[in-house]
Design an enzyme around this catalytic site. Structure first.
Site, short mmCIF file in Angstrom:
data_model
loop_
_atom_site.label_atom_id
_atom_site.label_comp_id
_atom_site.label_asym_id
_atom_site.label_seq_id
_atom_site.Cartn_x
_atom_site.Cartn_y
_atom_site.Cartn_z
N ARG A 93 1.42 -1.32 -0.22
CA ARG A 93 0.01 0.09 -0.29
C ARG A 93 0.56 1.10 -0.32
O ARG A 93 2.36 1.34 0.24
CB ARG A 93 -1.00 0.43 1.53
N GLU B 49 -6.97 5.58 16.24
CA GLU B 49 -6.86 4.38 16.36
C GLU B 49 -6.07 3.70 16.60
O GLU B 49 -4.89 4.13 17.54
CB GLU B 49 -5.65 3.42 14.40
N ASN C 214 -4.41 8.51 4.84
CA ASN C 214 -4.63 7.59 5.73
C ASN C 214 -2.87 7.90 6.38
O ASN C 214 -2.01 7.21 5.37
CB ASN C 214 -4.46 6.29 6.24
N GLU C 215 -2.24 7.30 7.66
CA GLU C 215 -1.38 7.57 7.96
C GLU C 215 -0.19 8.35 6.72
O GLU C 215 0.66 7.93 6.84
CB GLU C 215 -1.03 6.14 8.57
N GLU D 223 -3.96 -7.91 6.62
CA GLU D 223 -3.95 -8.38 8.23
C GLU D 223 -5.11 -8.92 8.42
O GLU D 223 -6.21 -8.50 9.58
CB GLU D 223 -5.00 -6.50 8.56
N LYS D 224 -5.04 -10.31 7.83
CA LYS D 224 -5.97 -11.04 8.44
C LYS D 224 -6.16 -11.18 9.72
O LYS D 224 -7.29 -11.79 10.14
CB LYS D 224 -6.50 -12.61 7.16
N PHE D 225 -5.19 -10.88 10.31
CA PHE D 225 -4.98 -11.41 11.80
C PHE D 225 -4.93 -10.22 12.61
O PHE D 225 -3.89 -10.52 13.93
CB PHE D 225 -3.11 -12.45 11.65
N HIS D 226 -5.01 -9.51 12.60
CA HIS D 226 -5.03 -8.47 13.49
C HIS D 226 -6.66 -8.33 13.89
O HIS D 226 -7.70 -8.87 13.02
CB HIS D 226 -4.86 -7.30 12.75
N TRP E 73 1.91 -7.38 13.04
CA TRP E 73 2.84 -6.40 12.22
C TRP E 73 4.35 -5.91 12.99
O TRP E 73 5.85 -6.25 13.31
CB TRP E 73 2.97 -4.78 11.72
C1 GAL Z 1 -2.11 1.74 10.83
C2 GAL Z 1 -3.41 1.69 9.59
C3 GAL Z 1 -4.15 1.09 9.33
C4 GAL Z 1 -4.09 -0.37 9.85
C5 GAL Z 1 -3.03 -0.74 11.63
C6 GAL Z 1 -3.02 -1.84 11.62
O1 GAL Z 1 -1.04 1.72 10.46
O2 GAL Z 1 -3.58 2.58 9.45
O3 GAL Z 1 -4.54 0.44 8.39
O4 GAL Z 1 -3.30 -1.33 8.70
O5 GAL Z 1 -2.67 -0.12 11.23
O6 GAL Z 1 -2.18 -2.32 13.01
#
Ligand code: GAL
Length: 690
Positions: A132, A328, A170-171, A376-379, A336
């Site tokens: 991304r 967030e 975003n960020e 991000e399926k394991f978030h 991650w």
């Molecule tokens: C942030 C991001 C989100 C998601 C999240 C996961 O950095 O804005 O889209 O990726 O982390 O922790």
């Protein structure tokens, strides 16, 4: 899509910040929200989602963050039907929308057509789509395409009653803060021209008489691409400044489009976290209508919870002490880190309310429903893979109730007597190449003093170095290596006004151009401190140092001459044995003058805690009763003088603190003592004890 020469000029001009009068974010109570990515789900799921959101009390939902590829195809046409439906559904359930502009990640059709927008690394290689944010911050082609999308979204939803706030991209700069392509190099040269006006001024600032680096023409200047040896530090510093400004300019461009269609507040999510350091958010803060931050606990650090407090206090600093929004964080593990640690029982509540205690008027999460596919399926998410039959979901319902119970706290401000100076410029300069010890990490040094203060039970404001510091009783300056004369003077003014100041090693060494202040370190403050450092004497990793008092230290020592200061402690061994390690001077310029302390080494945790407690007491600051490393106590105060005492108990024991009034989370009166169960949070509306 094509971009004409005129539009390129228009798109790359430096945009001014928005005017001072700005819309505020109005909301009933503390916002409870999340990112929601309906693109990933079948419309049948949307209906279940909004019903569950309403049940949990979620009232602010961020959508269209990564919506571009769904909204616009290669034919350039926009398809808003799905987004219309989602917004209407949320609205029908009384849920307000935090509307993304959708530009965070370009769709593959755009990067295929315009590969020149892909960022270039310092070695000249490109980074490709597939992840991304693969776009160059200075690219006019990317900007034109993105602004076309922003225009369409803002025009369509600018007056939609569901929309509460705008979420730009975003960020920004999470993955793409630096680009070295030709377009970026040209933008860098433009930026340098407006900073220095003449090439001679640039040569002077960068010290280019060193290593035959003199520039005769602007066209000779590049971004700091990969070199064979050390970079020119001035060039690197300015490149970092430029890169932060380039993304801020991009933010302004999106905001300008939105503001033509909407009177609602515009923001973007900052990353005031441990490892992202590319953006100088002090220079961004005035551009957003409300400061918003993303924060994730980082289990690679020694003290992740203390870092959360630090990040929250720094975010409040960026907001100028005003309330801000936690845009967030996570209900549980992220995906991650090397090992993604799940939250312990009650930890989500404690983390959330620590942000509120420290000034946030909103608690939002990434994300609503855990993805089944993608990176991000394991978030973790509010609605986990295991569904509503889960402990995690029960915790979410409990948090929703807590957030509602805190409604009256909204808009109040945090009370603090101590300021810690923080600077992105100093961070960049401190952690640069070729310095006395590569073991010095700016953020570690800042975290160490912050943690000492937090553990001592005092609340801290994190402030910009050029702030007026005269209202603080104690000003702490950790490792502020790079500091301008004007910034240095602010600390002196505070001391002259009666504050105590603690300066720690490697501070005050260079000016804003990274040029050493000669005559003995720390050139910026040696007179105020009544001492000077003749030589740095760092020690090798694994070497410990002892001080006369028995304090333990490591990493760093200095050869100090105390000219007009009391020696509080000396090095007992190591390369500076017998010389001062801690000094103290009471300023002699009249009544009310304060005290200046200097610390010339990296004390271990207990020794630093002892020094900080001593200085806190000398400055006449009373710590919050009961507060400590594992019990956070923070007070918020409203304009009409009401106060709320947040007590966050990270221990496995019951904790008692003095307090009288009404506890918001249990709905019970409190007489004289507030009891906080193991792992719990209590928020006391304080009343005078009769
Ligand atoms: C942030 C991001 C989100 C998601 C999240 C996961 O950095 O804005 O889209 O990726 O982390 O922790």
């Amino acid at each position: 899509m094509s971009v004409s020469a005129t539009s390129v000029d228009q798109l790359t001009r430096v945009l001014p910040a928005a005017s001072a009068s700005r819309p505020s974010f109005t909301h009933r109570g503390i916002a409870f929200g999340c990112d929601y990515n309906p693109e990933q789900w079948d419309p049948r799921v949307w209906r279940e989602d909004v019903a569950l959101m309403a049940r949990a009390g979620v009232d602010l939902v961020a959508i269209n963050i990564f919506g571009w590829a769904s909204l616009q195809g290669p034919d350039g046409l926009f398809h808003f039907d799905d987004l219309d439906e989602v917004i209407d559904l949320l609205h029908a359930h009384g849920i307000r929308v935090n509307l993304g502009t959708g530009t965070a990640s370009p769709p593959p059709w755009l990067t295929t057509r315009h590969p020149e927008i892909l960022p270039m690394m310092e070695d000249g290689t490109r980074r490709y789509p597939g992840g991304r944010q693969a776009w160059c911050p200075s690219s006019p082609v990317f900007r034109a395409a993105a602004l076309e999308l922003v225009e369409a979204v803002a025009a369509r939803y600018g007056e939609h009653p569901a929309v509460a706030i705008w979420h730009v991209s975003n960020e920004l700069g999470c993955h793409n803060p630096y680009c070295h392509c030709e377009v970026s190099a040209a933008a860098f040269r433009d930026w340098l021209r407006s900073r220095y006006i003449t090439i001679d001024a640039l040569n002077a600032a960068w010290g280019t008489s060193f290593w035959s680096q003199r520039y005769y023409d602007w066209a000779e200047i590049l971004t700091p691409r990969a070199t064979l040896s050390t970079y020119n530090p001035g060039q690197m510093l300015d490149y970092r400044r430029f890169s932060s400004d380039a993304l801020r300019d991009y933010f302004r461009a999106e905001a300008e489009v939105i503001r033509r269609h909407s009177t609602l507040p515009v923001t973007t999510n900052f990353m005031v976290t441990a490892h992202v350091r590319a953006l100088d958010y002090w220079s961004w803060a005035d551009d957003v209508d409300i400061v918003a931050n993303d924060h994730y606990l980082d289990h690679r650090l020694d003290a992740p919870t203390a870092e959360l407090s630090f990040a929250a206090d720094l975010t409040r600093g960026l907001a100028g002490g005003e309330p801000w929004l936690l845009m967030e964080h996570s209900t549980g593990a992220v995906n991650w880190q090397p090992v993604n640690v799940a939250k312990t029982p009650g930890e989500m509540m404690r983390n959330s309310l620590s942000h509120v205690a420290r000034g946030s008027d909103g608690i939002c999460f990434f994300q609503w429903r855990a993805s089944l596919q993608g990176a991000e399926k394991f978030h973790s998410a509010l609605l986990p893979h295991s569904g509503t039959q889960s402990g995690a979901w029960k915790d979410v319902l409990e948090l929703g109730r807590a957030v509602k119970a805190l409604e009256e706290v909204r808009g109040s401000r945090v009370v603090a007597d101590v300021a810690v100076l923080f600077s992105w410029g100093a961070w960049w300069a401190t952690d640069a190449e070729n310095r006395p010890s590569a073991a010095i990490s700016y953020l570690d040094q800042v975290h160490a003093v912050y943690r000492g203060l937090r553990d001592a039970g005092v609340t801290v404001d994190i402030v910009k170095p050029d702030s007026d510091l005269t209202r603080y009783r104690l000003v702490v300056v950790p490792c502020l290596h790079l500091v301008s004369d004007a910034e240095a003077a602010r600390v002196e003014e505070a001391v002259a006004a009666g504050a105590h100041a603690l300066i720690t090693f490697y501070s005050g060494i260079v000016d804003q151009d990274d040029r050493v202040r000669p005559g003995g370190y720390p050139g910026a403050w040696r007179d105020m401190l009544g001492m000077r450092v003749e030589e740095f004497a760092p020690v090798l990793p694994g070497t410990t140092l002892a001080l006369d008092s028995g304090a333990r230290a490591a990493m760093w020592s200095e050869r100090i001459v105390a000219t007009d200061a009391e020696v509080v402690d000396r090095f007992a061994d190591g390369p500076s044995a017998g010389l001062p390690a801690i000094t103290h001077r009471t300023a002699a310029n009249g009544p009310g003058s304060g005290d200046a302390w200097y610390l010339a080494t990296m004390l271990d945790e207990p020794s630093l805690a002892a020094l900080i407690s001593r200085i806190v007491a000398a400055a006449g600051i009373t710590p919050h009763p009961g507060a400590g490393a594992d019990v956070e106590v923070v007070v918020r105060q409203s304009a009409d003088g009401r106060t709320w005492r947040f007590v966050i108990n990270h221990t496995k024991d019951f904790v008692e603190v003095p307090g009288h009034g009404f506890e918001l989370l249990t709905g019970e009166p409190v007489e004289r003592r507030l009891t906080v169960p193991p792992g719990a949070v209590r928020v006391l509306r304080e009343e005078a004890q009769r």
